[in-house]
Design a protein around this motif. Sequence first.
Motif, short mmCIF file in Angstrom:
data_model
loop_
_atom_site.label_atom_id
_atom_site.label_comp_id
_atom_site.label_asym_id
_atom_site.label_seq_id
_atom_site.Cartn_x
_atom_site.Cartn_y
_atom_site.Cartn_z
N ASN A 167 50.18 -1.04 -28.47
CA ASN A 167 49.89 -1.47 -27.10
C ASN A 167 50.89 -0.89 -26.10
N TYR B 281 49.91 -9.72 -21.00
CA TYR B 281 48.81 -9.43 -21.93
C TYR B 281 49.06 -10.08 -23.30
N SER C 96 41.55 -11.08 -28.40
CA SER C 96 40.74 -10.31 -27.44
C SER C 96 39.72 -11.15 -26.68
N TYR D 256 33.20 -4.46 -29.76
CA TYR D 256 33.72 -3.07 -29.87
C TYR D 256 32.66 -2.13 -30.42
N SER E 140 34.69 -11.16 -29.54
CA SER E 140 35.47 -11.49 -30.74
C SER E 140 36.97 -11.30 -30.48
N GLY E 141 37.76 -11.82 -31.40
CA GLY E 141 39.21 -11.59 -31.38
C GLY E 141 39.71 -11.39 -32.80
N VAL E 142 40.85 -10.69 -32.96
CA VAL E 142 41.34 -10.40 -34.32
C VAL E 142 41.86 -11.61 -35.07
N LYS F 164 40.37 -11.35 -23.11
CA LYS F 164 40.02 -10.25 -22.19
C LYS F 164 38.85 -10.64 -21.29
N GLY G 210 37.09 -5.11 -37.06
CA GLY G 210 37.99 -6.11 -36.47
C GLY G 210 37.31 -7.38 -36.00
N ASN G 211 36.09 -7.63 -36.47
CA ASN G 211 35.35 -8.85 -36.11
C ASN G 211 35.21 -9.73 -37.35
N GLU H 106 53.46 -10.84 -31.83
CA GLU H 106 52.69 -9.76 -31.20
C GLU H 106 53.60 -8.83 -30.38
N PHE I 246 38.90 -0.93 -30.82
CA PHE I 246 39.42 -1.68 -29.67
C PHE I 246 40.73 -1.13 -29.13
N ASN J 22 41.60 -2.48 -25.43
CA ASN J 22 42.97 -2.79 -25.03
C ASN J 22 43.38 -2.06 -23.74
N TYR K 127 48.23 -6.33 -38.69
CA TYR K 127 49.09 -5.52 -37.82
C TYR K 127 49.89 -6.39 -36.84
O1 DON Z 1 46.20 -6.32 -28.43
C1 DON Z 1 45.84 -6.56 -29.56
O2 DON Z 1 45.74 -5.68 -30.41
C2 DON Z 1 45.49 -7.98 -29.91
N1 DON Z 1 46.31 -8.89 -29.17
C3 DON Z 1 44.06 -8.29 -29.57
C4 DON Z 1 43.08 -7.35 -30.25
C5 DON Z 1 41.81 -8.02 -30.63
O3 DON Z 1 41.68 -9.21 -30.68
C6 DON Z 1 40.72 -7.11 -31.04
N2 DON Z 1 39.59 -7.87 -31.52
N3 DON Z 1 38.85 -7.83 -32.35
#
Ligand code: DON
Length: 331
Positions: free
Chosen positions: A180, A204, A77, A256, A272-274, A80, A310-311, A173, A109, A129, A40
């Motif tokens: 968002n 952000y 993420s 999440y 975690s982050g995407v 955050k 999303g992990n 992004e 998330f 978010n 995405y």
């Molecule tokens: O805002 C977002 O959707 C992405 N920049 C960060 C989301 C994210 O990392 C969720 N993690 N698993």
Amino acid sequence: MVQGIVNWNTGETQEWLQQYVDDWVSFYRKHTNDGSVASYIPILQEADPNDLGITIIGKNGVSVRSGDTHRPFTLQSISKAITFIVACMERGVSYMLNRVDVEPTGEAFNSIMHLEMKPVKKPLNPFNNAGAITVTSSLPGETSAERLEPVFQLLERMLGYRPRLNVDVYESERDSSTRNRAIGYYLLEMDFLESDLDVTLETYFKQCSIDVTIDDLARLGMVLANDGMDPKTGGEIIPRQVARIAKVLMLTCGMYDASGKFATYVGIPAKSGVSGGILAAVPPRVRDETMPFTDGCGIGVYGPALGEKGNSIAGIRLLRHIATQWDLSIF
Ligand code: DON
């Protein structure tokens, strides 16, 4: 595969530890096929789905690194946790806890369903978010550069260098940010934001687009595991109270709507982050001389193939394996 293992105090090598971790990384690399990279945010699709790497840094100086350890990736993420810490340091803990709650949502998330369904006075936690955008709106400063300055300064104190903003990821992004922006407008309507929406979203997107490596994540994890103190010097980097709240949130909300399972099967505060990163902080635990890292450790994982929540799919399975083998759970 062997990336080397060092003890920064003694220079001693511990090949047995390295060999185990190498074997586990090779095994779990196959599991990357069970997930897929995030799409995405278009640029994240360029990641190699079969990448998997881990760095573990212990308080005593031992570090183990295995797999794809040198790939830079963006915090997403994981940022955050950093911005929440910075906001608490800049504005005060009570102030921030009045703006954002510390309750898990049980939702994805990027969901705001809970904000509509419940009569809430603030977003439920700083790691989804909605909560994270609210936290970012509380960072002092007029421009995104001013707001991110204390974030970069804190990262520099923990990492020993100033990480860079990945402009390509930021632009990708920003240009694909319909969800968002929708969340942002909803927060604006609810009167949750403390400052201009456009600057807040720009800040952000930029905080999510800071490049790091798994070594960096392990260093951040080690500082958190050490209650905010620099493991080498003993100096305070993050106030203890703030570090502890960050770890609570990592445990309850860091993965999440998979946080409960992660707590059950891994049992370590983690975020975690995407892009596929996981930052984990393992506090010291009851000593058992047969187990490594009893003084606590920080762990950084990278595996961009994600599961449905999303992990990192292989990253979580690798962490579960290591936590079981080495008894890392805090419970
Ligand atoms: O805002 C977002 O959707 C992405 N920049 C960060 C989301 C994210 O990392 C969720 N993690 N698993």
